[in-house]
Design an enzyme around this catalytic site. Structure first.
Site, PDB file in Angstrom:
ATOM      1  N   CYS A   9      11.317  36.132  49.316  1.00  0.00           N
ATOM      2  CA  CYS A   9      12.216  35.551  48.328  1.00  0.00           C
ATOM      3  C   CYS A   9      11.818  35.973  46.924  1.00  0.00           C
ATOM      4  CB  CYS A   9      12.187  34.026  48.400  1.00  0.00           C
ATOM      5  SG  CYS A   9      12.563  33.360  50.026  1.00  0.00           S
ATOM      6  N   GLY A  35      15.504  39.406  48.546  1.00  0.00           N
ATOM      7  CA  GLY A  35      16.261  38.558  49.465  1.00  0.00           C
ATOM      8  C   GLY A  35      17.746  38.709  49.244  1.00  0.00           C
ATOM      9  N   ASN A 109       8.728  30.860  46.901  1.00  0.00           N
ATOM     10  CA  ASN A 109       8.520  32.165  47.530  1.00  0.00           C
ATOM     11  C   ASN A 109       7.249  32.071  48.357  1.00  0.00           C
ATOM     12  OD1 ASN A 109       7.390  35.385  46.228  1.00  0.00           O
ATOM     13  ND2 ASN A 109       8.180  34.872  48.233  1.00  0.00           N
ATOM     14  N   GLY A 110       7.369  32.270  49.677  1.00  0.00           N
ATOM     15  CA  GLY A 110       6.190  32.207  50.534  1.00  0.00           C
ATOM     16  C   GLY A 110       6.474  31.457  51.817  1.00  0.00           C
ATOM     17  N   TYR A 250       5.447  48.310  49.969  1.00  0.00           N
ATOM     18  CA  TYR A 250       6.884  48.292  50.268  1.00  0.00           C
ATOM     19  C   TYR A 250       7.708  47.294  49.473  1.00  0.00           C
ATOM     20  CZ  TYR A 250      11.134  47.425  53.035  1.00  0.00           C
ATOM     21  OH  TYR A 250      12.425  47.237  53.438  1.00  0.00           O
TER      22      TYR A 250
END
Length: 486
Positions: A9, A35, A109-110, A250
């Site tokens: 995210c 996302g 986020n996570g 990435y």
């Protein structure tokens, strides 16, 4: 079908700007790569929250009319790929609620590794949950007047959760940024026109002309209000660091800076390391766009072998209502990347990709190159083999579907139909970052998980538990009715 690991995210927050909603929209636009399932913005004018959320891309969800309705000088935003909880509107973030702190919005986020345990405890206390995402646990914990018999505050809340979390939290009076003590996920701090900004990546600052100030430190809580910014270290004794090294490989955009390292430069260096470790006599180096561009350039620069963009990416791929696999072989792959045949015909080709997870798309690309007349195809991967799933927010397949976890290097080479296959070593990958190995989480490569996890927990665990509970409830109701009839 493309089998890259999915992003987790992106979070964004701003405090004290008259165009908070618009700047948050632009910030999320820059973080779209993190996302693509859903997005949302919550604003506050000091008294009232306004929110707009939807499924799809940021540009599809928000228009001028929607942004005009988001009043206030403070905002948080979120763009989501589901890591825990399915892809439904009810799971879209930021999540909002009313509690003893007033109105609160949380963008996360996570992935929380103790989500099931904490949720069970909260439900046993009578707490209700509206979603199946682990992030709602944070909202419910913030609402607790006490935790473990002591007065609850923000520090107590973040100490109660475990795993990976970078948070942007909005209240009626303040914007709060939080990063877990391991620093799994990035979170940066900036300023624009005197307003403070939080973002998952610095590329969001560039788009809105914000000045990058610094990274939020692992374990740090930054509280921004009318008096400015203050910082609290919630885990002063914690020393272990575990930043996800796959961000450099990435996930992050190449124009972002993380831990004072430009992602583009790190990826080019990964390609150079790959050329040093695995020299091959060839005529051409080509990348798999877009994530292979930087390491392929690095390989070319180090080896002196010419670089060509032989694969051309279609940037406008959407979902088709047709399923043309019967008509067009390998449609899902070929519609995204098309090969310029005469660049590779009669050539010995090195093709560079950032990772091979399941291998199916890599096999198709090798076959495309050979069908186009390439004499040799040498596959180079700019990270080590993925051997383990991730429990900290990356939607890797389970171990049974990871190619490298179940097959030898030679077996994978044969499956791909490549003339050679080489991966960057763990040491080479770390060396390319210019940072020490102890700074990183590399569990997907080496199996060293910094935070304990339940191997039975996956992204759909909450839905399954709800379904089971509902099924049990229906069974009990039937038993009660039967008892009454008897």
């Amino acid at each position: 079908m493309q089998h890259y690991p999915k992003h987790y995210c992106g979070v964004f927050g701003i405090y004290g700007h008259p165009d908070a909603a618009k700047l948050t929209y632009y910030g999320l636009y820059a973080l779209q790569h993190r996302g693509q399932e859903s997005a949302g913005i919550v604003t506050c004018d000091g008294k009232r929250f306004c929110e707009h959320k939807g499924m799809g891309l940021v540009s599809q969800i928000f228009n001028g009319e929607a942004l005009e309705k988001l009043k206030g000088a403070s905002a948080v935003g979120h763009t989501r790929y589901s890591t825990t909880g399915s892809s439904h509107l009810r799971n879209a973030q930021p999540l909002t609620g009313n509690c003893r702190l007033g109105q609160v919005a949380v963008a996360h986020n996570g992935n929380l590794t103790n989500a099931v345990k904490v949720r069970d405890e909260l439900e046993a206390q009578g707490q209700m949950f509206q979603t199946s995402v682990d992030s709602e646990i944070i909202l419910n914990l913030l609402a607790q007047p006490e935790l473990d018999g002591q007065e609850n505050n923000l520090i107590a809340t973040v100490r109660r959760i475990e795993g990976a979390y970078s948070l942007a939290i909005l209240t009626e009076r303040e914007l709060i940024g939080v990063r877990d003590p391991y620093g799994f996920r990035p979170l940066s701090l900036g300023k624009v026109d005197g307003a403070w900004v939080l973002a998952s990546e610095t590329c969001a600052f560039d788009l809105i002309h914000a000045e990058f100030i610094r990274d939020v430190e692992p374990g740090e809580i930054v509280i921004i209000d009318k008096n400015g910014l203050r910082s609290i270290q919630a885990f002063p004794e914690h020393e272990r660091r575990a930043f996800c090294i796959f961000e450099y490989v990435y996930f992050a955009r190449p124009d972002s800076t993380i831990a004072n390292r430009n992602v583009y430069k790190v990826r080019v260096e990964m390609g150079r390391e790959l050329a040093r470790e695995h020299p091959v006599d060839a005529d051409l180096v080509i990348p798999v766009p877009d994530s292979g561009n930087c390491p392929a350039l690095g390989y070319s620069l180090e080896s002196g072998i010419p670089f060509e963009m032989a694969f051309v990416r279609n940037h406008y791929v959407g979902r088709s209502f047709l399923q043309p696999s019967q008509l067009i072989r390998d449609f899902d792959v070929r519609v995204k990347l098309n090969l310029i045949n005469n660049l590779v015909e009669g050539k010995r080709v090195i093709v560079v990709d950032d990772s091979i997870v399941r291998g199916t798309t890599s096999k198709t690309r090798v076959n495309s190159l050979k069908e186009a007349g390439a004499k040799e195809v040498h596959v180079m991967v700019s990270c080590p083999p993925h051997m383990n799933p991730c429990f900290y927010g990356i939607d890797f397949p389970d171990r049974s579907k990871l190619m490298a976890a179940n097959h030898s290097l030679e077996e994978i080479r044969q499956y791909l139909n490549a003339d050679s296959l080489s991966y960057l070593s763990k040491e080479g990958m770390v060396r390319a970052t210019g940072l020490p190995k102890k700074n990183f989480c590399m569990a997907c490569y080496d199996g060293d998980y910094p935070v304990s996890y339940d191997p039975l927990v996956d992204k759909h665990i909450m839905e399954r538990r709800q379904a089971e509970a509902q099924g049990l409830g229906e069974e009990l109701a039937r038993e009660e009715l039967q008892a009454k009839l008897l």
